[in-house]
Design a protein around this motif. Sequence first.
Motif, short mmCIF file in Angstrom:
data_model
loop_
_atom_site.label_atom_id
_atom_site.label_comp_id
_atom_site.label_asym_id
_atom_site.label_seq_id
_atom_site.Cartn_x
_atom_site.Cartn_y
_atom_site.Cartn_z
N ARG A 211 45.45 -16.14 83.40
CA ARG A 211 44.02 -16.01 83.19
C ARG A 211 43.38 -15.12 84.30
NH1 ARG A 211 42.43 -21.61 84.00
NH2 ARG A 211 43.59 -22.06 81.63
N PHE A 212 42.45 -14.17 83.75
CA PHE A 212 41.71 -13.57 84.74
C PHE A 212 40.35 -13.83 84.81
CE2 PHE A 212 44.23 -10.09 81.89
CZ PHE A 212 45.36 -10.27 82.86
N GLU B 173 42.05 -6.88 87.11
CA GLU B 173 42.68 -8.08 86.37
C GLU B 173 44.22 -8.43 86.96
OE1 GLU B 173 40.68 -7.08 81.76
OE2 GLU B 173 42.91 -6.81 81.94
N ARG B 174 44.98 -7.14 87.26
CA ARG B 174 46.26 -7.40 87.51
C ARG B 174 46.65 -7.76 89.02
NH1 ARG B 174 49.35 -9.63 86.08
NH2 ARG B 174 51.08 -8.56 87.10
N ARG C 37 38.01 -11.61 86.26
CA ARG C 37 36.99 -10.82 85.79
C ARG C 37 37.80 -9.71 85.04
NH1 ARG C 37 35.84 -6.53 89.41
NH2 ARG C 37 37.22 -6.86 91.54
N GLY C 38 37.25 -8.91 84.38
CA GLY C 38 37.73 -7.70 83.72
C GLY C 38 37.13 -7.33 82.32
N ASN D 20 49.33 -4.57 80.47
CA ASN D 20 47.92 -4.64 80.63
C ASN D 20 47.47 -2.90 80.57
OD1 ASN D 20 45.60 -4.11 82.71
ND2 ASN D 20 45.51 -6.49 82.41
N HIS E 135 46.00 -11.64 90.11
CA HIS E 135 47.10 -12.22 89.54
C HIS E 135 48.56 -12.14 89.99
CE1 HIS E 135 50.12 -13.66 86.38
NE2 HIS E 135 49.00 -14.66 86.51
N SER F 56 39.50 -1.75 84.96
CA SER F 56 39.79 -3.23 84.65
C SER F 56 41.23 -3.63 84.98
CB SER F 56 39.55 -3.51 83.25
OG SER F 56 40.22 -2.54 82.52
N TYR F 57 41.98 -2.61 85.09
CA TYR F 57 43.70 -2.65 85.32
C TYR F 57 43.76 -3.45 86.47
CZ TYR F 57 48.18 -1.47 87.00
OH TYR F 57 49.64 -1.65 87.59
N ARG G 43 33.17 -12.64 79.59
CA ARG G 43 33.22 -13.98 80.41
C ARG G 43 32.58 -15.10 79.95
NH1 ARG G 43 32.55 -12.47 86.83
NH2 ARG G 43 30.86 -11.16 85.99
N GLY H 47 39.78 -13.64 78.19
CA GLY H 47 40.23 -13.58 79.70
C GLY H 47 41.59 -14.14 79.82
#
Length: 519
Positions: free
Chosen positions: A378-379, A321-322, A381-382, A297, A325, A317-318, A386, A396
């Motif tokens: 699946r994210f 997103e990560r 947001r990021g 990512n 999850h 966004s790293y 969307r 995403g």
Amino acid sequence: MVVGCGPVGATLALMLARLGVRVLLIEREAGIYPLPRAIAFDSDAFRILQSIGIGRDDFATVAVPRIRLRSPWFGLLADADMRFERDTHPAQSTFHQPDLEDALRRRLRDHPDRIDLRLGTTLLGYEEDEGKLTVRLRGPGGDYAVSPSCVVGCDGANSVMRKAAGIDFRGRSYDDDWLVIDADNPDGGIDHVEFLCDPRRPTPHMPAPMGRQRWEFKLRPGETRAAMERDEAVDRVLAPWGGLAKVRIHRRAVYRFQARSASTYRKGRIMIAGDAAHVTPPFVGQGLISGLRDSHNLAWKLAAVVHGRAPEAILDSYDAERRPHARAMIDFARRIGAIVVPRSRLGGIVVHGLLKGARLLPTARRYLDQLGMRPPARFARGLFRRGSRSGRVRAGEAFPQVWLRDAGGDRVRSDDAFGPWLVCLGYRCDPSVMLDADGRTLAARLGAEIVEIVPAHARCPPAGYRDADDALEGRLAAGSVVLLRPDRVVMCAGTAAGTRAMLLDAERMMRDGTAETRG
């Protein structure tokens, strides 16, 4: 600069080198730790390593055909059939970590112009003044300083980098200690993963490469690390499998589980990844794999910043997103842990009884046996549009890897067929037809490769491939277009008519470093 040359740090360095970024990679130890540690691998991990040119033949692995959970009172609680491939790789495997690290070190040596690996080097600290980083190091020749554009700490759960940046590491260590045993078994051992969910002595048991197997035994109250690592204790816990007379021990060690995630994975130009960012209980084998997902990512976003394709804001966004999850994987592991490690006999009977009863319902049985509790890749947001989707593919989420056939008829994995940057993929359509001269210039400015994929029976297009097994049929409708990020996450999805709009969206996201509309 990457701190830590374990699998996560080495993978990140190789990804950055592939994207044209020069990397200083430091590692405290002079050599590779020779004993097995992490053991679980899945299709995500194989796919990520594939992106840096490492395949299953480069290190020792063994495919896992089944994962079973057994109760001492109700017998089989779950029986997950893992005899399938996902993204062209085995769904579940075990691996030998020293072999993997050796393969990564060999690959690092292939990039002397872009990767400066310094072993026996320790991070002392860093300062930041008006955006300039100064990192203090101690190497074999003494102390010195370097000034990297940014630093990624991949230096484990006790990360010096995370502590130096003042990032909180929230969560808790479990009170339970576990004895891990890796051994040979001349009789062949086990061929699947089995969790013996007995509160008296919960025991995960699994095959390992090179004819080995692993056991993990929960220590009982009063049992100490020193005592349980002795031959007498090891022989006692292995008695159901023949004891020490039947095996040759490679490793015995007591360790404590943890469930933690840092409060943020980014602080200015400092980022953390792998165990430095999150530690997952091992019940679902996702610890190392989550770290590899971090590298996948983060690498392209760092490269975009270094090459001036995106502002530093893209690095936010790293974390967006990560971190959610990784925390979902930690929670998943804790839920499975509650089944594997009942806190009491009564609690175990209740939980196991409910699961056994659920197996009477076909839908619930399929849910359990297909590991439906696992958080999807699946994210929420990021860095993606969307709500955009095409067929069963949504922005995403990771786009599936499939087998393709090129114009010469050769089979090739789709990730290998595509370039390392953005991909504008049309299914049963050529996205370039929908672009005028300005649109083609826009695609070139983004570095977006335009690819057409057609069904297996169709004629291979001039700038495209055939879907060798028609794996995309039913996922994408004819005329679908998806824009893929370098980590193969869907950035935008829609129809061919919206190709230019998707490219404009991508340009705005890359320019602003965010998917949110500003102003």
